[in-house]
Design an enzyme around this catalytic site. Sequence first.
Site, PDB file in Angstrom:
ATOM      1  N   GLU A   1       0.882  -1.178   0.000  1.00 42.06           N
ATOM      2  CA  GLU A   1       0.000   0.000   0.000  1.00 42.06           C
ATOM      3  C   GLU A   1       0.908   1.213   0.000  1.00 42.06           C
ATOM      4  O   GLU A   1       1.506   1.551   1.022  1.00 42.06           O
ATOM      5  CB  GLU A   1      -0.883   0.005   1.258  1.00 42.06           C
ATOM      6  CG  GLU A   1      -1.814  -1.179   1.393  1.00 42.06           C
ATOM      7  CD  GLU A   1      -3.019  -1.109   0.460  1.00 42.06           C
ATOM      8  OE1 GLU A   1      -3.123  -0.153  -0.340  1.00 42.06           O
ATOM      9  OE2 GLU A   1      -3.856  -2.023   0.524  1.00 42.06           O
TER      10      GLU A   1
ATOM     11  N   CYS B   1      -2.452   8.868   2.590  1.00 39.61           N
ATOM     12  CA  CYS B   1      -2.100   8.349   1.259  1.00 39.61           C
ATOM     13  C   CYS B   1      -3.197   8.679   0.260  1.00 39.61           C
ATOM     14  O   CYS B   1      -2.939   8.858  -0.920  1.00 39.61           O
ATOM     15  CB  CYS B   1      -1.872   6.856   1.334  1.00 39.61           C
ATOM     16  SG  CYS B   1      -3.213   5.989   2.124  1.00 39.61           S
TER      17      CYS B   1
ATOM     18  N   GLU C   1       3.833  13.114  -4.917  1.00 44.89           N
ATOM     19  CA  GLU C   1       3.135  13.111  -3.637  1.00 44.89           C
ATOM     20  C   GLU C   1       3.885  14.001  -2.652  1.00 44.89           C
ATOM     21  O   GLU C   1       5.057  13.769  -2.364  1.00 44.89           O
ATOM     22  CB  GLU C   1       3.074  11.684  -3.084  1.00 44.89           C
ATOM     23  CG  GLU C   1       2.319  11.601  -1.790  1.00 44.89           C
ATOM     24  CD  GLU C   1       2.314  10.196  -1.202  1.00 44.89           C
ATOM     25  OE1 GLU C   1       3.396   9.598  -1.070  1.00 44.89           O
ATOM     26  OE2 GLU C   1       1.220   9.695  -0.873  1.00 44.89           O
TER      27      GLU C   1
END
Length: 477
Positions: free
Chosen positions: A246, A280, A379
């Site tokens: 993940e 996330c 990100e």
Amino acid sequence: MKQMLIGGRWLAARDGRTLPVVSPSDGEAFDEIPRGGAHEVGEAVAAARAALAGPWGRLSATERGRILVKIGEAVLAHEEELAQIEARDTGKPMGTARNDIKVLARYFEFYGTAADKVHGETIPFLAGHQVSLLREPLGVTAHIIPWNYPAQMMGRTIAPALAMGNATVLKPAEDTSLSALRVAEIATAAGLPDGVLNIVTGLGEEAGAALAAHPGIDFISFTGSNEVGTLVQQAAAKNAVKCVLELGGKSPQIVFDDVDMARAVPIIVRAIVQNAGQTCTAGSRLLVQRSAYDRVVGRVAEAFAQVRVGTPAMDLDCGPVMNPAQHRRVQRYIDEARAAGIPVLAEGSIAAGAPPTGFYVKPTFFGPVPRSAALACEEVFGPVLAAMPFEDEADAIALANGTDYGLLAAVWTENAGRLQRVAKAVKAGQVFMNCYGAGGGVELPFGGTKRSGHGREKGLLALEEVSSTKTLVHFHG
Ligand code: NAD
């Protein structure tokens, strides 16, 4: 000083080394955790293996489930205490921390009540044969989690593994190990047998790397950065061990000109600001149809300017970021975007009274952001929102899919056909339509496509990841 849990015993590191626990709210060290390494990981894996051979391995699914449900109840009974621990460790607002503990309890409830509802199958085969498919635990499962939602992450990865009858070794993030240690204590008191949940605290490159590479594990679940995810997958490959990854995200909010603004705007702001953007699934890209760009971006800017950052006790929209390295990283993205001349549409504010030694960042909303800019593709993992205009449906889909990531997306339009078309064309593990689910939804299968990872957590699908099938073929004539 805290100790770690191995085979039912609370231990320091064998060599006595420790790591400081620092509060992001004021930068002060307030506790210590053991700096475990390869030795402690070896002990923990052995303890988990032994637990599988003990009473845990013989429990029925119903009995295992009951223990998990009891853990969930005990977590709720300690909600305030655990929320205080979590808020101090992460810097997040108390209200957020309380919610995180409720979600942690919900993971144990959801998977506890699911434990005895995993059924096998029978398969039609040749005459005179009976074929059945059993679902079995994998064995010793390893779990490495990040610092953004420590309690939630623990529940998300550990509860399904236990529900299926595995024995686990957890390596929490070195910045945020305290809630996991306290939950382990609570779980033991609720009846979890020794060795079923082992916790090794320590650095990623020491304890984490040793766990990922240990030949005694049967599965690894990793949540964290792409760089480390690659290392973990390489380590797992050497032992032919299955892994769930993940990883990061750059999730788009795709807004068409017929959006219901009153509904969308607060959700869009919250999706990037919550947990100081260290989610996330943060909705970090705001993609708006050009015909409505000024109107939508203007309303979002108004709401964004109201965002306030403070200490856990102030309980505002968000807290500081996790550590000095994260602070430098987020601030660098903001400074470089400003230096490149990308317009700032709005800024939140840091509350007076937030200690200057804390790791606070001013939430910042940029736009229009060029499609090739770092803010459009990378990100940030901080409270930074990037707005970009698109022309039409096809352009929206191309822009939404134009990063390496594919974790979450949201589509906002009152046109039902367009909602379905865009949702199906966007590459993401979850797509929300006229809503956004950052962080929530224990019931909802979750995970990445593309560089956001592979495998699924949450929901019933998680139970398949932490189990294996065995096909029994019986010739009875
Ligand atoms: P990180 O990768 O630095 O650390 C995550 C965990 O891995 C920590 O426990 C750390 O100690 C451990 N680790 C570090 N180096 C290791 C190594 N060499 N071998 C084994 N383990 C090692 O990530 P982070 O900075 O803590 O978290 C931020 C990242 O996590 C972001 O990219 C974010 O998107 C991602 N994330 C993803 C999800 C998801 O569900 N997809 C959820 C939360 C965070």
